[in-house]
Design an enzyme around this catalytic site. Structure first.
Site, PDB file in Angstrom:
ATOM      1  N   ASP A 118     -79.339  -3.277 -36.898  1.00 32.31           N
ATOM      2  CA  ASP A 118     -79.659  -3.176 -35.479  1.00 32.31           C
ATOM      3  C   ASP A 118     -78.809  -4.201 -34.719  1.00 32.31           C
ATOM      4  O   ASP A 118     -78.249  -5.114 -35.318  1.00 32.31           O
ATOM      5  CB  ASP A 118     -81.157  -3.450 -35.284  1.00 32.31           C
ATOM      6  CG  ASP A 118     -81.562  -3.467 -33.826  1.00 32.31           C
ATOM      7  OD1 ASP A 118     -81.167  -2.546 -33.083  1.00 32.31           O
ATOM      8  OD2 ASP A 118     -82.262  -4.419 -33.414  1.00 32.31           O
ATOM      9  N   ASP A 120     -79.412  -5.475 -30.740  1.00 32.39           N
ATOM     10  CA  ASP A 120     -80.140  -6.374 -29.845  1.00 32.39           C
ATOM     11  C   ASP A 120     -81.360  -6.983 -30.516  1.00 32.39           C
ATOM     12  O   ASP A 120     -82.175  -6.281 -31.126  1.00 32.39           O
ATOM     13  CB  ASP A 120     -80.580  -5.615 -28.588  1.00 32.39           C
ATOM     14  CG  ASP A 120     -79.392  -5.296 -27.693  1.00 32.39           C
ATOM     15  OD1 ASP A 120     -78.740  -6.242 -27.214  1.00 32.39           O
ATOM     16  OD2 ASP A 120     -79.111  -4.104 -27.485  1.00 32.39           O
TER      17      ASP A 120
END
Length: 293
Positions: A118, A120
């Site tokens: 991922d 953010d």
């Protein structure tokens, strides 16, 4: 005749005085009207700017995957696998014309595993418009026709993690962020080109307003796949492949990525990566402080 003239003279004088008074008041009245017009114009401009700001920030609020509750307060729990019925009811974002998802290009080596990362709050934290105390770089994507500044802080050891993973794994960044934003961030944190593929929001599936990253349609053996994400909603289809990680904001003493480097170093001769991931996730569900590497 003389008396009549004398009587009319005062009346005429009074009328002239009244006309002069009205003439003196006219400029004041015009000035008041002009001031009102200027005030109305300023108010209209302010309302227009206010609406534009609301539009921009409502867009920015949807850049990352929505979360039900703050993981800092609730902690993580192992999720049960989503049912096939739930899968069939999802809304696909961007696939081919027939509604079929497009897999990633074939792996160069079938022995290599794939790590989906991922972006953010996992690799970086970014804040729009107002500069925070700490940030590493600034990007300026154009969103809804408006150029917006994002101040981005890299999580400690992000460079070292990419370097380490690239030796034995295929690295794919899978983010629920929009491409115009996320691509600029990735250009800055991966200047060596260690990331093999990038997947953005349009590769997610939407379930009940949340963006889910379905790993089953990407052409990879799930025995050889791991996803690292701070949001449990993201991996609700394959929780057995997920390594949860606390969200990162601005703690420069954070060592979560350093723990991941040590964790992935043990993946030399493991047939099913999910067996080791299960052990890691079980410890995490009891609290990150209980992890043993």
């Amino acid at each position: 005749m003389v008396s009549k003239i004398i009587k009319k003279t005062p009346t005429k004088t009074i009328k002239n005085n009244r006309r002069q008074q009205r003439r003196k008041k006219t400029p004041v009245k015009n000035a008041s009207t002009a001031a009102s017009l200027v005030a109305a114009s300023i108010n209209k401009s302010f309302c227009t700017c206010h609406r534009r700001l609301i539009k921009i920030f409502s867009k920015l609020a949807r850049i990352a995957t929505p979360k039900k509750k703050s993981p800092r307060k609730q902690g993580y729990q192992l999720l049960h696998k989503a049912s096939e019925e739930t899968r069939s009811g999802v809304v696909k974002a961007l696939f081919d014309d027939n509604g079929v998802s497009v897999p990633l290009p074939p792996l160069v080596s079938s022995k290599k595993g794939t790590v989906f990362l991922d972006l953010d709050e996992t690799l970086v934290h970014s804040k729009p418009s107002i500069p925070p105390e700490k940030y590493d770089f600034v990007i300026k994507p154009v969103i809804d026709g408006q150029k917006v500044e994002f101040f981005v802080l890299k999580r400690p050891f992000v460079g070292e993690l990419l370097e380490s993973l690239s030796k034995n794994f295929e690295i794919v960044v899978f983010t629920a962020g929009i491409e115009v934003y996320a691509s600029q961030v990735l250009d800055r944190i991966d200047q060596k080109g260690l990331i093999s593929h990038r997947l953005y929001r349009d590769s997610c599936k939407e379930v009940d307003g949340r963006f889910v990253k379905d790993l089953s349609d990407l052409g990879r053996d799930l025995k050889r796949v791991v996803i690292v994400d701070d949001n449990p909603n993201s991996y609700s289809f394959q929780p057995e492949n997920a390594i949860p990680i606390p969200p990162f904001v601005d703690d420069l003493g954070d060592e979560e990525l350093k723990k991941l480097i040590q964790f992935f170093d043990q993946f030399d001769e493991i047939e099913d990566m999910r067996d080791v991931v299960k052990s890691y996730a079980s410890q995490f569900s009891q609290g990150p402080e209980n992890l043993e590497l």
